[in-house]
Scaffold this motif. Structure first.
Motif, short mmCIF file in Angstrom:
data_model
loop_
_atom_site.label_atom_id
_atom_site.label_comp_id
_atom_site.label_asym_id
_atom_site.label_seq_id
_atom_site.Cartn_x
_atom_site.Cartn_y
_atom_site.Cartn_z
N LEU A 38 -15.39 -0.15 -9.99
CA LEU A 38 -14.80 1.09 -9.51
C LEU A 38 -14.10 0.78 -8.20
O LEU A 38 -14.68 0.17 -7.31
N ILE A 39 -12.84 1.21 -8.09
CA ILE A 39 -12.06 0.96 -6.89
C ILE A 39 -11.81 2.30 -6.19
O ILE A 39 -11.43 3.25 -6.89
N PRO A 40 -11.95 2.43 -4.88
CA PRO A 40 -12.25 1.40 -3.87
C PRO A 40 -13.57 0.65 -4.13
O PRO A 40 -14.51 1.22 -4.69
N GLU A 85 0.83 -1.21 0.00
CA GLU A 85 0.00 0.00 0.00
C GLU A 85 0.87 1.26 0.00
O GLU A 85 1.90 1.31 0.65
N VAL A 94 -13.65 6.26 -9.66
CA VAL A 94 -14.00 5.81 -8.30
C VAL A 94 -15.52 5.86 -8.15
O VAL A 94 -16.20 6.48 -8.97
N ILE A 131 -15.55 -1.97 2.12
CA ILE A 131 -14.95 -0.70 1.69
C ILE A 131 -13.44 -0.87 1.74
O ILE A 131 -12.83 -0.88 2.80
N HIS A 132 -12.84 -1.10 0.58
CA HIS A 132 -11.39 -1.35 0.53
C HIS A 132 -10.81 -1.15 -0.87
O HIS A 132 -11.52 -1.30 -1.86
N SER A 133 -9.53 -0.81 -0.91
CA SER A 133 -8.82 -0.67 -2.19
C SER A 133 -7.76 -1.75 -2.33
O SER A 133 -7.09 -1.84 -3.36
N GLY A 190 -11.22 8.49 -2.60
CA GLY A 190 -11.83 7.18 -2.78
C GLY A 190 -13.26 7.20 -3.28
O GLY A 190 -13.79 6.16 -3.69
N GLU A 191 -13.89 8.34 -3.24
CA GLU A 191 -15.29 8.41 -3.64
C GLU A 191 -15.60 9.86 -4.00
O GLU A 191 -14.97 10.78 -3.48
N SER A 238 -7.38 5.43 1.30
CA SER A 238 -8.15 6.13 0.28
C SER A 238 -9.66 5.94 0.43
O SER A 238 -10.45 6.86 0.17
N SER A 239 -10.06 4.75 0.90
CA SER A 239 -11.51 4.50 0.94
C SER A 239 -12.24 5.27 2.04
O SER A 239 -13.46 5.32 2.05
N ILE A 269 -16.67 -0.13 -2.78
CA ILE A 269 -17.50 0.38 -1.69
C ILE A 269 -18.93 -0.10 -1.87
O ILE A 269 -19.56 0.19 -2.88
#
Lengths: 213, 281
Positions: A123-125, A94, B196, A153-155, B166-167, B121-122, A127
């Motif tokens: 789409l990343i993360p 990371e 994203v 919720i993670h990348s 992240g969003e 990031s999330s 969610i």
């Protein structure tokens, strides 16, 4: 009443985690005193945060020593949630650097975007809510949580060295992504049971009744 | 992956409020009452947006977040007035799960990188308030639509993603609170740039409206205020307690005159499911 020791990494959603365990009548503490560590039935390493920041805090405060010692008493359980699960692995890349993890489970943490290439549409993360598929349905606990919806919720995601450590997965762009792991007394959930509504609360309750007390 | 239906609660001090184009805020009651209702009604997530975001009100907001985390076991996003890494830590510590930055990021975009280093990031989203001129030019607003940024909106959407946000949550200020349809033209313009998850907010007034937005691949979630809030308020058994602070003209006046199609989260989800949109039910 089961007792949980919740590790506060100062960058996680500690409030939600504590509330969700209290709701199912688990006594929670975050104070790392010898008495609390000895009397805890299980230790929770909650999610949210980056891997390097999480490990840095763990090392600085010698929490790694506590967790490793805790893992040696097999009747005690360790539960990692989201980043907490990833920290149980050997290493992560990371933020573009290799960081050593707690190495309680063999394997590594990789970037989801890289993992899904070249056919990535997601789409990343990642969610949102997914239905999980349990791999081994021998244990009642895993039968109970099979095909239920939980919040992710993670990348980054984990890759285990031994496939028998994988307890469930989800599918993203046709690829299997690990959603939970178990190696002996060490458990990990990539999703957030504490944020997955009534189904999440049911999972935590079943976990405690199946594995803790 | 299920598309998310997210009730958005605009918060002013101790009250849930809602206006039109982010103005003329009506007090609608206690935020906790509504968030608990929405949790029971299968909301996928909840957004609290602090519209005043004054330092003075922070304590009230953190108390609210804490209380909510005791009743609602779904993700809680917090936006409005988040200025620093310390603010984010406080939100998370009190039971929030992620944040959306707007003004602070426009003033100092480096805060995106810095907070991602800490929280991943999330956890860090960016909210964008978009408005357009009669000639059809889109521009960025901030501070709950009160101020105009000179940044190019398309460049900004690319930049925040490059920095690792992240969003993205988009509010179409011109459409907000009317319930007369959304800003699909803008979605068409930016759709290609999005990498994203995207949350759309502003203008939904019917089942069909929600469907039209969620049809977009990259619109991962829709956040709705008026339809859900008014649905609760129009119920006969709805009761409210008048606090010292707030504009109660609407609640104490003739609510029946409200011209707004209202529905619950479950009703919307059932409709979407029939229309083959994947929702969690």
């Amino acid at each position: 009443m089961a007792k949980a020791l919740i590790i506060d990494l100062k960058l996680n959603n500690i409030g939600s985690v504590i509330e969700s365990f209290k709701k199912i009548d688990v006594e929670c503490t975050t104070k790392l005193t010898k008495k609390n560590i000895d009397s805890a039935d299980f230790l929770v390493l909650p999610g949210v945060g980056s891997f390097p920041a999480g490990m840095k805090y763990i090392k600085q405060n010698k929490i790694d020593v506590i967790i490793k010692k805790f893992s040696k008493s097999k009747q005690k359980k360790i539960v990692g949630i989201c980043l907490g699960m990833q920290l149980l692995f050997e290493k992560s890349n990371e933020l573009g650097l290799t960081t050593q993890g707690l190495s309680l489970i063999k394997g590594k943490v990789v970037n989801l975007n890289t993992k899904l290439k070249p056919n990535n549409k997601s789409l990343i993360p990642n969610i949102g809510w997914h239905q999980i598929n349990v791999k081994n349905r021998d244990k009642l606990f895993y039968r109970k949580i099979n095909k239920q919806n939980y919040y992710f919720i993670h990348s980054y995601c984990v890759e285990t060295k031994y496939s028998k450590d994988i307890s469930s997965y989800i599918k993203l762009d046709g690829k299997k992504i690990i959603s939970s792991v178990q190696r002996e007394n060490i458990f990990g959930f990539q999703f957030h049971p504490e944020k997955s509504g009534k189904k999440g609360s049911f999972l935590l309750k079943s976990f405690v009744s199946s594995f803790v007390k | 992956m299920y598309k998310r239906i997210i009730p958005r609660l605009d918060i002013k001090g101790p009250n849930l409020v809602k206006g039109i184009s982010l103005e003329g805020l009506r007090t609608l009651g206690s935020p906790e009452f509504f968030s608990t209702k929405y949790y029971e009604d299968e909301a996928d997530e909840i957004i609290y947006h602090d519209v005043v975001a004054s330092l003075y009100d922070r304590k009230t907001l953190f108390k609210l977040i804490k209380q909510t985390s005791k009743n609602c076991f779904i993700p809680l996003s917090v936006s409005g007035g988040i200025r620093s890494v310390r603010d984010i830590e406080n939100v998370l510590k009190n039971g929030g799960d992620k944040v959306f930055l707007n003004s602070a990021a426009l003033k100092n975009p480096q805060i995106i990188n810095d907070s991602i280093k800490e929280f991943g990031s999330s956890t860090i989203g960016i909210s964008i308030e978009v408005s357009f001129s009669p000639s059809g030019t889109y521009f960025l607003l901030y501070n709950y639509g009160r101020e105009l940024s000179n940044r190019d909106i398309y460049d900004w959407i690319s930049e925040i993603q490059d920095r690792g946000a992240g969003e993205i949550s988009i509010t179409s200020v011109n459409h907000d609170g009317y319930g007369e349809g959304m800003n699909l033209k803008f979605l068409d313009k930016i759709h290609k740039k999005i990498r994203v998850p995207l949350i759309y907010h502003g203008g939904v007034g019917s089942f069909q409206d929600a469907y039209d937005v969620l049809k977009y691949d990259k619109v991962n979630a829709i956040s709705i205020s008026s339809c859900f809030h008014y649905n609760e308020i129009m119920k006969k058994k709805f009761k409210f307690i008048e606090l010292d602070e707030g504009n109660y003209d609407f609640l104490s006046g003739d609510r029946e005159k409200l011209k707004f199609k209202t529905f619950s989260i479950i009703q919307l989800k059932r409709y979407l499911k029939k229309k083959k949109i994947k929702v969690r039910l």
